[in-house]
Motif scaffolding. Structure first.
Motif, PDB file in Angstrom:
ATOM      1  N   PRO A 221      24.681  45.753  31.535  1.00  0.00           N
ATOM      2  CA  PRO A 221      24.413  45.988  32.962  1.00  0.00           C
ATOM      3  C   PRO A 221      25.329  45.169  33.870  1.00  0.00           C
ATOM      4  O   PRO A 221      25.773  45.664  34.908  1.00  0.00           O
ATOM      5  CB  PRO A 221      22.961  45.548  33.144  1.00  0.00           C
ATOM      6  CG  PRO A 221      22.389  45.447  31.786  1.00  0.00           C
ATOM      7  CD  PRO A 221      23.514  45.179  30.849  1.00  0.00           C
ATOM      8  N   VAL A 222      25.629  43.928  33.451  1.00  0.00           N
ATOM      9  CA  VAL A 222      26.490  43.086  34.285  1.00  0.00           C
ATOM     10  C   VAL A 222      27.886  43.704  34.372  1.00  0.00           C
ATOM     11  O   VAL A 222      28.474  43.794  35.455  1.00  0.00           O
ATOM     12  CB  VAL A 222      26.571  41.657  33.706  1.00  0.00           C
ATOM     13  CG1 VAL A 222      27.514  40.807  34.534  1.00  0.00           C
ATOM     14  CG2 VAL A 222      25.197  41.027  33.666  1.00  0.00           C
ATOM     15  N   ALA A 223      28.406  44.134  33.212  1.00  0.00           N
ATOM     16  CA  ALA A 223      29.744  44.738  33.205  1.00  0.00           C
ATOM     17  C   ALA A 223      29.760  45.997  34.055  1.00  0.00           C
ATOM     18  O   ALA A 223      30.710  46.257  34.798  1.00  0.00           O
ATOM     19  CB  ALA A 223      30.155  45.066  31.768  1.00  0.00           C
ATOM     20  N   HIS A 224      28.673  46.769  33.971  1.00  0.00           N
ATOM     21  CA  HIS A 224      28.599  47.997  34.761  1.00  0.00           C
ATOM     22  C   HIS A 224      28.609  47.681  36.259  1.00  0.00           C
ATOM     23  O   HIS A 224      29.320  48.307  37.042  1.00  0.00           O
ATOM     24  CB  HIS A 224      27.335  48.766  34.396  1.00  0.00           C
ATOM     25  CG  HIS A 224      27.175  50.037  35.159  1.00  0.00           C
ATOM     26  ND1 HIS A 224      27.988  51.116  34.944  1.00  0.00           N
ATOM     27  CD2 HIS A 224      26.340  50.389  36.151  1.00  0.00           C
ATOM     28  CE1 HIS A 224      27.644  52.085  35.775  1.00  0.00           C
ATOM     29  NE2 HIS A 224      26.648  51.676  36.520  1.00  0.00           N
ATOM     30  N   LEU A 225      27.849  46.658  36.615  1.00  0.00           N
ATOM     31  CA  LEU A 225      27.798  46.226  38.011  1.00  0.00           C
ATOM     32  C   LEU A 225      29.183  45.777  38.476  1.00  0.00           C
ATOM     33  O   LEU A 225      29.652  46.156  39.547  1.00  0.00           O
ATOM     34  CB  LEU A 225      26.805  45.059  38.119  1.00  0.00           C
ATOM     35  CG  LEU A 225      26.015  44.938  39.415  1.00  0.00           C
ATOM     36  CD1 LEU A 225      25.220  46.198  39.657  1.00  0.00           C
ATOM     37  CD2 LEU A 225      25.093  43.735  39.344  1.00  0.00           C
ATOM     38  N   LEU A 226      29.834  44.976  37.617  1.00  0.00           N
ATOM     39  CA  LEU A 226      31.177  44.485  37.935  1.00  0.00           C
ATOM     40  C   LEU A 226      32.139  45.641  38.182  1.00  0.00           C
ATOM     41  O   LEU A 226      32.979  45.585  39.076  1.00  0.00           O
ATOM     42  CB  LEU A 226      31.713  43.680  36.751  1.00  0.00           C
ATOM     43  CG  LEU A 226      31.531  42.183  36.754  1.00  0.00           C
ATOM     44  CD1 LEU A 226      32.033  41.611  35.445  1.00  0.00           C
ATOM     45  CD2 LEU A 226      32.301  41.568  37.909  1.00  0.00           C
ATOM     46  N   ALA A 227      32.011  46.673  37.359  1.00  0.00           N
ATOM     47  CA  ALA A 227      32.966  47.781  37.433  1.00  0.00           C
ATOM     48  C   ALA A 227      32.689  48.701  38.606  1.00  0.00           C
ATOM     49  O   ALA A 227      33.574  49.427  39.033  1.00  0.00           O
ATOM     50  CB  ALA A 227      32.938  48.574  36.125  1.00  0.00           C
ATOM     51  N   THR A 228      31.450  48.693  39.129  1.00  0.00           N
ATOM     52  CA  THR A 228      31.117  49.672  40.158  1.00  0.00           C
ATOM     53  C   THR A 228      30.929  49.080  41.547  1.00  0.00           C
ATOM     54  O   THR A 228      30.993  49.814  42.518  1.00  0.00           O
ATOM     55  CB  THR A 228      29.831  50.447  39.777  1.00  0.00           C
ATOM     56  OG1 THR A 228      28.845  49.498  39.386  1.00  0.00           O
ATOM     57  CG2 THR A 228      30.090  51.394  38.627  1.00  0.00           C
ATOM     58  N   LEU A 229      30.703  47.763  41.627  1.00  0.00           N
ATOM     59  CA  LEU A 229      30.503  47.168  42.953  1.00  0.00           C
ATOM     60  C   LEU A 229      31.800  47.212  43.756  1.00  0.00           C
ATOM     61  O   LEU A 229      32.882  47.233  43.188  1.00  0.00           O
ATOM     62  CB  LEU A 229      30.080  45.707  42.806  1.00  0.00           C
ATOM     63  CG  LEU A 229      28.602  45.398  42.608  1.00  0.00           C
ATOM     64  CD1 LEU A 229      28.409  43.901  42.519  1.00  0.00           C
ATOM     65  CD2 LEU A 229      27.761  45.963  43.726  1.00  0.00           C
ATOM     66  N   PRO A 230      31.673  47.210  45.103  1.00  0.00           N
ATOM     67  CA  PRO A 230      32.886  47.074  45.920  1.00  0.00           C
ATOM     68  C   PRO A 230      33.601  45.766  45.588  1.00  0.00           C
ATOM     69  O   PRO A 230      32.965  44.794  45.162  1.00  0.00           O
ATOM     70  CB  PRO A 230      32.347  47.035  47.354  1.00  0.00           C
ATOM     71  CG  PRO A 230      30.968  47.544  47.289  1.00  0.00           C
ATOM     72  CD  PRO A 230      30.471  47.367  45.902  1.00  0.00           C
ATOM     73  N   LEU A 231      34.900  45.754  45.817  1.00  0.00           N
ATOM     74  CA  LEU A 231      35.751  44.673  45.335  1.00  0.00           C
ATOM     75  C   LEU A 231      35.284  43.291  45.759  1.00  0.00           C
ATOM     76  O   LEU A 231      35.262  42.366  44.958  1.00  0.00           O
ATOM     77  CB  LEU A 231      37.179  44.916  45.821  1.00  0.00           C
ATOM     78  CG  LEU A 231      38.267  44.242  44.988  1.00  0.00           C
ATOM     79  CD1 LEU A 231      38.213  44.730  43.551  1.00  0.00           C
ATOM     80  CD2 LEU A 231      39.628  44.495  45.591  1.00  0.00           C
ATOM     81  N   ARG A 232      34.861  43.145  47.024  1.00  0.00           N
ATOM     82  CA  ARG A 232      34.550  41.776  47.463  1.00  0.00           C
ATOM     83  C   ARG A 232      33.333  41.215  46.745  1.00  0.00           C
ATOM     84  O   ARG A 232      33.245  40.029  46.476  1.00  0.00           O
ATOM     85  CB  ARG A 232      34.394  41.718  48.977  1.00  0.00           C
ATOM     86  CG  ARG A 232      33.342  42.659  49.518  1.00  0.00           C
ATOM     87  CD  ARG A 232      33.547  42.880  51.013  1.00  0.00           C
ATOM     88  NE  ARG A 232      32.854  44.069  51.451  1.00  0.00           N
ATOM     89  CZ  ARG A 232      31.952  44.070  52.411  1.00  0.00           C
ATOM     90  NH1 ARG A 232      31.645  42.966  53.032  1.00  0.00           N
ATOM     91  NH2 ARG A 232      31.365  45.204  52.762  1.00  0.00           N
TER      92      ARG A 232
END
Lengths: 421, 377
Positions: A221-232
């Motif tokens: 889930p963390v990796a997924h969040l990292l990959a999908t959140l806006p850059l900032r």
């Protein structure tokens, strides 16, 4: 095309001056290739000297041990000439007496005793005390030596010495696999109370697998969040992931000790909340639980980073396409998104598993007795018991296991599909 | 295509089953500060091929994403077949969608891709196989079922993406710049194929593109987007012939522009004094009377070079600056009425007689010259 042109034999393509094309190409690029090779040469030398050679030495040491054979030349010669097993006659004892005297002079009798002691506990002193008296021995040697200690008449001792007279031996691998030679020289499993390595290998594999599984569960889930959140936001999150990565391993492990010990932060909070009583403080450290918790935390970034790098390359349009085709969000995730993350999962699990299988510091500090891994025992044999051959045999088995897993992964998933960071 | 094509069975099932769409006062903002779509009102008839055309950032893709359900509307309501769909999640809208880069699932074969929407609808295995085969036949790729998407060319992937969006027989199909990644020749071919599929199936298609040629070729009607608003909604020929504002005139097709002010109005025709140049007659589109600033728009192919005396009501002098040979025609760049970017298209047999520096005249019918709103320079 004219007829003449057709008849020209074309065995080989040549450059304008008639040299074969391949040769001309090799010449043309030779300088560039040499320069490229010169650039990687320092690294190549470094890798050979600091990696390939030591590993080769370690592999060799696991099957080669001349602590006995190098210092007992007469016995070695006797064993080579006489094939009968068990306690020898006068001739064998004469050779023993000579060698004991010789190695006492060389001050190598302790080493000789240690080698035999690996296989029959308590025999080191047998050799050292006999060595001290070796110069006073008179023929007939058999009676004289037996008079020193009755154990010299033990046929098993002589079988062990016979085997040790060859510098090449499998006995360390046998020991590492909880096997031993019986009186007749056949390979049998060690007595139940002395089997320590195989159960430890199994525990190491099981704990590594469990830790890899937990890392996947927490990291996905963390990796997924990292990959999908806006850059900032994802940059900030990435720093949180990498922050422990940049902190010393020792600091992180000791901070887990602060948290988890029975008088530690977690227990204090549980007690103050009344969830557990003062007497019921949970033992979360110096056991398997401590090893699992601390190692899962420490290895988590190694799971998140390859997962992230794969997820980053999966455009959201696949998920959207699945939705537009009528898949529920769960189906779209499971059938479309998840299969595309498999290379990352494979890389992450393999990486964490391989790192966990050879992990040393954390289990040594928080593992207690039940949380020790095989690497802790290798370290023990390297530093405490100084049985380097056994340490080498254990390490080689570990290495073989990792290579086997790698091969298996290549067969199942394909190494080309693996993506690391 | 005649009734013998493999498409005909599908057609029989679907005849008359198409959805209508209505956007009603729809607004969309991503950040709470800027409206990407400003008060969108649009009726799409069932069975229509409607194209949303506009430059990037004009709100056309956002409008499509709201219709597909991937983006919620900030304000307003979208209706499909007269029922509001704002609260219907995307997977329950039953809308077929073709994505910009096809979005074929890379880990599935072509046949599995096509079967996916049928599997999630829990159709029987035999039924699925029959429909997949029919969809492959529709795009003429019967033998490609076992391939992976990466083994297909761009055009083939495109066909499969179209087939996948249609295989579950949606009544509304959305296409988001589906031909953007193809080369020119393939793009033209695919335009006809998509057009034919639409004609045969009779579904409603909402198509988004920034390519005006594509829009003109395929659409029943085109909605030209700019700055979050529909600038003009019309049939392709009306859009080209009778643009209602300068943006549309400029965005669709080539366009000569002359700035000036209206000096006289007589019904539909007005007289415009071009800045630093002559006075000409034009069709009045811009509202306002005498003194209103205006930009005149005239298509390069509607201008006649050196017309016969009295043949056209508007004739003004010009000088040939440059000739650009384009095979079937020649583009002539001229200095006319104070601008040196005035382009006239002439057949190449006429163009050959011209030379740069040549002083001549240009003329047009006021019907073809439209006085539109002024573009701030």
């Amino acid at each position: 095309m004219t007829d003449a042109a057709i008849e020209i034999p074309r065995y080989q393509l040549t450059a304008a001056d008639g040299t074969p094309l391949k040769l001309a190409m090799a010449r043309a690029t030779r300088r560039a290739r040499l320069r490229a090779f010169a650039l990687v040469l320092p690294l190549l030398v470094f890798v050979v000297v600091t990696f390939a050679v030591p590993i080769g030495q370690m592999l060799y040491r696991s099957v080669h041990n001349d602590q006995f054979s190098a210092h007992m030349p007469n016995l070695v010669a006797f064993f080579a000439a006489d094939e009968t097993k068990g306690v020898p006659g006068e001739e064998g004892f004469a050779a023993l007496a000579k060698d004991l005297d010789l190695s006492r002079e060389e001050r190598s009798i302790g080493e000789v005793g240690t080698r035999i002691n690996y296989e029959i506990a308590g025999t080191r002193s047998l050799f050292t005390s006999a060595g001290r008296k070796a110069s006073k021995l008179e023929p007939p040697y058999k009676e004289a030596i037996l008079a020193l200690d009755k154990q010299w008449g033990d046929p098993e001792l002589w079988n062990v010495m016979r085997r040790a007279s060859s510098p090449h031996t499998l006995s360390f691998y046998l020991a590492a696999l909880d096997l031993q030679y019986d009186k007749s020289g056949a390979i049998v499993s060690a007595p139940e109370d002395r089997r320590i390595y195989v159960p430890l290998f199994i525990r190491t594999l099981w704990l590594s697998g469990l830790i890899a599984g937990l890392c996947l569960l927490l990291g996905f889930p963390v990796a997924h969040l990292l990959a999908t959140l806006p850059l900032r936001y994802s940059n900030l999150l990435m720093i949180f992931v990498l922050l422990p990565f940049w902190t010393s391993l020792l600091v992180r492990t000791t901070s887990w000790m602060v948290l988890l010990q029975s008088q530690g932060v977690v227990n204090d909070i549980l007690v103050s909340l009344g969830i557990v009583g003062e007497s019921g403080r949970i033992q979360m450290m110096y056991n398997e639980a401590g090893t699992i918790i601390a190692m899962t935390h420490i290895l988590l970034p190694f799971m998140i980073l390859p997962l992230y790098s794969v997820m980053k390359t999966i455009p959201p349009r696949y998920y959207r396409a699945a939705l537009s085709l009528g898949a529920t969000p769960w189906t779209a995730f499971w059938k479309v998104y998840f299969p595309q993350t498999v290379p990352g999962i494979g890389a992450g699990v393999l990486l964490v598993f391989i790192l966990a299988i050879g992990y040393y510091i954390t289990p040594a500090l928080v593992g207690g007795a039940s949380g020790q891994l095989i690497s802790n025992l290798i370290a023990f044999h390297m530093q405490k018991s100084l049985n380097w051959s056994l340490a080498a045999a254990l390490a080689t088995l570990l290495l073989a296991g990792v290579i086997l897993l790698y091969w298996l992964y290549d067969r199942l998933v394909g190494i080309d599909n693996m993506k690391l960071g | 295509m005649n009734e013998m094509t493999p498409m005909s069975p599908v057609r029989g099932e679907r005849q008359g089953r198409a959805s209508s769409v209505r956007f009603q006062n729809v607004q969309k903002s991503y950040d709470g500060e800027i409206l990407v779509v400003k008060d969108l009102n649009l009726d799409i008839a069932s069975g229509e091929f409607l194209t949303m055309l506009g430059p990037s950032g004009s709100g056309k893709t956002t409008a499509l994403m709201m219709l597909a359900g991937f983006e919620p509307a900030t304000h307003g309501e979208i209706f499909v077949n007269d029922s509001p769909i704002n609260n219907v999640p995307p997977h329950k809208r039953g809308v077929g969608m073709v994505f910009q880069n096809y979005a074929l699932f890379p880990h599935m074969s072509v046949a599995e891709n096509l079967a996916f929407p049928l599997k999630v609808r829990k159709l029987g295995r035999g039924d699925i196989e029959a429909r997949v085969a029919r969809a492959l036949a529709m795009v003429k790729m019967e033998s490609f079922g076992g391939r992976r998407p990466v083994q297909l060319s761009g055009g083939q992937q495109q066909r499969i993406a179209v087939a996948r969006a249609l295989v579950f027989e949606p009544t509304l199909v959305l296409m988001d710049e589906p031909l953007g990644a193809l080369d020119k020749q393939l793009r033209e071919q695919m335009q006809y194929e998509i057009k034919h599929i639409h004609e045969n199936l009779g579904v409603t298609v909402v198509y988004v593109t920034h390519d005006q040629t594509e829009a003109l070729t395929m659409s029943d009607r085109i909605a030209v987007f700019n700055d979050g608003r529909i600038q003009q909604l019309s049939t392709p020929d009306r859009l080209y012939e009778k643009p209602e504002n300068s943006f549309v005139a400029q965005f669709i097709g080539e366009n000569n522009r002359l700035s000036g002010a209206i000096t006289e109005v007589a019904d539909a025709i007005c007289t415009v004094s071009v800045d630093g140049g002559p006075t000409v007659k034009a069709t009045k589109v811009v509202p306002g009377g005498r003194g209103t600033r205006t930009t005149l728009s005239i298509r390069p192919e509607r201008i006649e070079l050196a017309p016969a005396k009295g043949a056209l009501p508007v004739v003004i002098p010009g000088r040939v600056e440059e000739l650009i040979y384009l095979g079937d025609h020649v583009r002539v760049r001229m200095s006319v009425a104070g601008t040196d970017a005035f382009v006239v298209k002439v057949p190449n047999r006429v163009g050959r007689t011209l030379e740069p520096g040549h002083e001549t005249t240009v003329g047009w019918d006021p019907e073809d010259c439209r006085a539109l709103d002024e573009i701030a320079a």
